[in-house]
Design a protein around this motif. Structure first.
Motif, PDB file in Angstrom:
ATOM      1  N   TRP A  48       0.650  -1.096   0.186  1.00 30.61           N
ATOM      2  CA  TRP A  48      -0.068  -0.192   0.231  1.00 30.61           C
ATOM      3  C   TRP A  48       0.688   1.197   0.183  1.00 30.61           C
ATOM      4  CZ3 TRP A  48      -5.154   0.127   2.871  1.00 30.61           C
ATOM      5  CH2 TRP A  48      -5.474  -0.827   2.646  1.00 30.61           C
ATOM      6  N   ASP A  52      -2.859   5.631   0.238  1.00 34.31           N
ATOM      7  CA  ASP A  52      -3.832   4.618  -0.719  1.00 34.31           C
ATOM      8  C   ASP A  52      -4.928   4.496   0.548  1.00 34.31           C
ATOM      9  OD1 ASP A  52      -3.515   3.631  -2.580  1.00 34.31           O
ATOM     10  OD2 ASP A  52      -1.232   2.309  -1.742  1.00 34.31           O
ATOM     11  N   SER A  58      -6.573   9.008   0.625  1.00 35.64           N
ATOM     12  CA  SER A  58      -7.167   8.285  -0.954  1.00 35.64           C
ATOM     13  C   SER A  58      -8.766   8.651  -0.474  1.00 35.64           C
ATOM     14  CB  SER A  58      -7.039   7.081  -0.258  1.00 35.64           C
ATOM     15  OG  SER A  58      -7.148   6.110  -1.335  1.00 35.64           O
ATOM     16  N   GLU A  59      -8.767   8.429  -2.367  1.00 35.87           N
ATOM     17  CA  GLU A  59     -10.264   8.565  -2.871  1.00 35.87           C
ATOM     18  C   GLU A  59     -11.239   6.924  -2.461  1.00 35.87           C
ATOM     19  OE1 GLU A  59      -8.167   5.988  -5.516  1.00 35.87           O
ATOM     20  OE2 GLU A  59      -7.551   8.426  -3.726  1.00 35.87           O
ATOM     21  N   ILE A  60     -10.000   6.171  -2.616  1.00 35.24           N
ATOM     22  CA  ILE A  60     -10.035   5.045  -1.476  1.00 35.24           C
ATOM     23  C   ILE A  60     -11.400   4.407  -0.648  1.00 35.24           C
ATOM     24  CG2 ILE A  60      -9.865   2.325  -1.113  1.00 35.24           C
ATOM     25  CD1 ILE A  60      -7.511   2.764  -3.000  1.00 35.24           C
ATOM     26  N   THR A  62     -11.423   3.488   1.935  1.00 38.40           N
ATOM     27  CA  THR A  62     -11.457   2.519   3.612  1.00 38.40           C
ATOM     28  C   THR A  62     -11.941   2.663   4.844  1.00 38.40           C
ATOM     29  OG1 THR A  62      -9.691   3.896   4.194  1.00 38.40           O
ATOM     30  CG2 THR A  62      -9.215   2.359   2.797  1.00 38.40           C
ATOM     31  N   TYR A 250     -15.777   1.480  -7.826  1.00 41.87           N
ATOM     32  CA  TYR A 250     -15.241   2.059  -8.923  1.00 41.87           C
ATOM     33  C   TYR A 250     -15.691   2.351 -10.273  1.00 41.87           C
ATOM     34  CZ  TYR A 250     -13.256   2.079  -3.999  1.00 41.87           C
ATOM     35  OH  TYR A 250     -12.792   1.802  -2.886  1.00 41.87           O
ATOM     36  N   TYR A 254     -11.213   6.589 -11.885  1.00 46.22           N
ATOM     37  CA  TYR A 254     -10.239   6.721 -12.186  1.00 46.22           C
ATOM     38  C   TYR A 254      -9.725   7.295 -14.450  1.00 46.22           C
ATOM     39  CZ  TYR A 254      -9.536   4.824  -7.940  1.00 46.22           C
ATOM     40  OH  TYR A 254      -9.501   4.714  -6.589  1.00 46.22           O
ATOM     41  N   GLN A 306      -9.889   0.271 -10.579  1.00 47.05           N
ATOM     42  CA  GLN A 306     -11.014  -0.221  -9.976  1.00 47.05           C
ATOM     43  C   GLN A 306     -10.330  -1.418  -9.505  1.00 47.05           C
ATOM     44  OE1 GLN A 306     -12.858  -0.332 -13.603  1.00 47.05           O
ATOM     45  NE2 GLN A 306     -13.319   2.475 -13.691  1.00 47.05           N
ATOM     46  N   TYR A 308      -7.990  -2.680  -8.268  1.00 48.03           N
ATOM     47  CA  TYR A 308      -6.783  -1.731  -6.787  1.00 48.03           C
ATOM     48  C   TYR A 308      -8.144  -1.089  -6.237  1.00 48.03           C
ATOM     49  CZ  TYR A 308      -3.138  -0.005  -4.772  1.00 48.03           C
ATOM     50  OH  TYR A 308      -2.055   0.114  -3.629  1.00 48.03           O
ATOM     51  N   GLY A 309      -8.699  -0.542  -5.914  1.00 47.56           N
ATOM     52  CA  GLY A 309      -9.204   0.020  -4.798  1.00 47.56           C
ATOM     53  C   GLY A 309     -10.307  -0.719  -4.476  1.00 47.56           C
ATOM     54  N   THR A 313     -10.766  -1.982  -0.214  1.00 47.06           N
ATOM     55  CA  THR A 313     -12.003  -1.964   0.022  1.00 47.06           C
ATOM     56  C   THR A 313     -12.495  -3.530   0.517  1.00 47.06           C
ATOM     57  OG1 THR A 313     -12.544   0.201  -0.909  1.00 47.06           O
ATOM     58  CG2 THR A 313     -14.601  -1.416  -0.253  1.00 47.06           C
TER      59      THR A 313
END
Length: 602
Positions: A48, A52, A58-60, A62, A250, A254, A306, A308-309, A313
């Motif tokens: 990470w 991340d 991050s936009e991910i 979590t 996602y 991206y 996508q 990866y995100g 998550t």
């Protein structure tokens, strides 16, 4: 008189009974007033990048890791090694990587260094692990997930202090089935308590390692002992894979590419206070121009990010499930949580060479629609890796900040010793984790002597003052050296001396002020010649004390991994050819024998 004596006797008996009845209550109160050792949960993410995690920009999604950040302290200047095994060995022992045997990894060590002191490529027996220390203090000790510190019976987790362990001996493996990274390993080497193990049919890596950890904790609950739970996720190591529903989350993201994502994350990190506002950014020379990609190339790149995100998550959801379980059992408040990544984001593009593309195309479904799903093989490559490490320079395998600086969160919800919602920008290092945990838990360490044998002393320092909100670093102005695969650094106060080999550098030493320039954009070597010379002397002293070897000419970690993989593939092919040839020979021998036998009968 007899009546009075009888009454006195009865009163004495009643008083005695009351005292006896009260004694267990008083004993229980005294016992409850005595603080129990805290449980310890280590949540180790794989590959990470610095930003991340949502709490680092991050936009991910979590939310569960972010909740731990809000309950504890975020470290914005925390450093590990540029590759996984050296970090993992330093985390477990508090000893620098060349001292603990991980001067390099099996997959990246050049042949010239094999067998040299400090280059064992496995965690040696001259160090004491966190599990051994805590077990000696009365802890139950468990590990699930990636190990990658040795695969023989004396080096697997059960032999290094863990009571129960379900572990992967390799650098990575498939996330949906018991399958290795094809070409790199012959099989996925999972073991439980030192014996070969089989994964369940419904296996998904993040879900499995958390469920197995919950099972371990509950199996021994009646012991009443505190526990160490080391959960070592495969997410987000290659191959990038996630459940369909997580990837779909996602689906609209991206499409603007990695350069736009890098800028957006840098802005959020600054707004959150984990990076200085206005810190300059560099564009890595290995970052492709998004606009120059073909439509198909962009579609594949969008899809892999996508996935990866989604993978991140999916892992976060399992972190939340473990936390919810500990809340339900009443363990949460007295548990120290440590979340970190083992190195920066992975930049390797396995499809860069024709040889790899042909080989992987025979093993996996590489269609864009299948990226991230079962039977796929995908990696984010240097463009997205640079964004994942934003706003830092570089990524995994290098000594850049993007390779070495990763998110660290330490939370202890029920203790005032950890400041909730705090951010520390003081220098911290992965070797500091072990002495921090033994300090907080009240567990004795060792001074280089362990049960009558001489061992490597712990070099890390307790971060307890920083956890309480103290400004600065527990390392002060002391030099802190590092080297792996020829990429090297020396930290001292706010300054960093660094050298990177190709492809992220040119082998020259540079000097940066990390407080104002964490992205390593302004080389101060010429402007501060005295500091540069002093830190060079510090690095030479570190290299000598730790037995650091010079790298062979032309070495790069990427090429060495490809060579290792090619050798593995070649070995497999030779074995297959040998078996095929042996079968043909046996068949011909059988035919000849049968022919001669028939002739003799005639």
């Amino acid at each position: 008189m007899p009546g009075r004596l009888g009454g006195s006797r009865r009163a004495a008996i009643i008083l005695f009974g009351a005292l006896v009845a009260a004694f267990p209550v008083q004993a229980q109160r005294a016992e409850s007033a005595t603080p129990r050792h805290p449980n310890i949960v280590i949540l180790l993410a794989d590959d990470w990048g610095f930003s991340d995690v949502g709490a680092f920009g991050s936009e991910i999604a979590t939310p569960h890791i972010d909740a731990l950040a809000n309950a504890g302290m975020r470290f914005s200047n925390f450093h590990v090694a540029g590759s996984c095994s050296p970090t993992r060995a330093m985390l477990l022992t508090g000893v620098m990587n060349h001292r603990n045997g991980l001067g390099n990894m099996p997959e990246t060590i050049p042949d010239e260094h094999r067998g040299k002191p400090g280059y064992d490529t496995v965690m040696n027996h001259r160090v004491v692990t966190m599990a051994e220390l805590l077990k000696a203090a009365g802890y139950r000790t468990y590990l699930t997930g990636k190990w990658h510190l040795g695969s023989d019976r004396t080096r697997l987790p059960h032999a290094r202090g863990f009571d129960r362990a379900f572990s992967l001996a390799d650098a990575g493996a498939d996330n949906f089935e018991q399958r290795p990274i094809e070409g790199l390993y012959d099989q996925a080497n999972w073991t439980e308590n030192g014996k070969p193990a089989t994964l369940p049919r419904d296996y998904y890596s993040s879900r499995f390692v958390v469920q197995r950890m919950i099972d371990y904790i509950e199996a021994d609950r009646d012991s009443g002992k505190p526990f160490l739970a080391s959960v070592n996720f495969l997410a987000n190591h290659i191959p990038v894979q996630a459940p369909d529903s997580d990837i779909a989350r996602y689906s609209a993201m991206y499409r603007d590419g990695w350069t736009a994502l890098r800028a957006a994350r840098a802005k959020r990190a600054a707004a959150m206070g984990v990076m200085p506002a206005g810190a300059p950014l560099v564009t890595m020379p290995t970052t492709p121009d998004w606009a120059s990609l073909t439509t198909d190339e962009r579609a594949a790149a969008v899809r892999v990010m996508q996935a990866y995100g989604g993978m991140a998550t999916a892992m976060d959801r399992e972190v939340g499930r473990l936390v919810a379980h500990l809340k339900a059992t009443g363990d949460y408040d007295n548990t120290i949580f440590v979340f970190l990544s083992d190195n920066g984001a992975e930049p390797t593009n396995p499809f860069q060479s024709l040889r790899n593309r042909l080989f992987l195309g025979l093993q996996y479904d590489l269609s864009t629609a299948n990226i991230g799903r079962r039977g796929s093989f995908a990696a984010i490559g240097p463009g997205w890796a640079s964004a994942a490490s934003s706003p830092l320079s570089g990524y995994k395998f290098s000594a850049t900040e993007g390779g070495l600086r990763v998110p660290l969160i330490i939370a202890w919800p029920g203790s005032a010793r950890v400041r909730a919602g705090g951010i520390s920008d003081g220098l911290a290092h992965v070797t500091d984790i072990l002495p921090t945990l033994t300090d907080l838990a009240g567990v004795p360490g060792h001074g280089g002597d362990w049960r009558g044998r001489t061992v490597e002393p712990v070099t890390g320092r307790s971060l307890a003052p920083m956890l309480g909100g103290a400004a600065g670093s527990v390392h002060g102005d002391a030099p802190l050296g590092y080297e792996l695969s020829g990429n090297a650094a020396l930290f001292r106060g706010d300054y960093k001396l660094v050298r990177n080999l190709a492809p992220t550098g040119d082998g020259r030493w540079r000097l940066y002020d990390l407080k104002t320039d964490p992205g390593e954009t302004r080389d101060l070597a010429a402007a501060m010649p005295d500091r540069f010379a002093a830190m060079m002397a510090d690095y030479r002293a570190y290299a000598k004390a730790n037995g650091v070897l010079d790298m062979p000419a032309g070495y790069t970690a990427d090429e060495q991994i490809n060579r290792y993989a090619f050798e593995q593939q070649g070995r497999k092919r030779l074995i297959r050819i040998g078996l095929w040839a042996g079968g043909i020979i046996l068949l011909l021998a059988g035919l000849v024998w049968g022919f001669r036998r028939r002739r003799r009968r005639v």
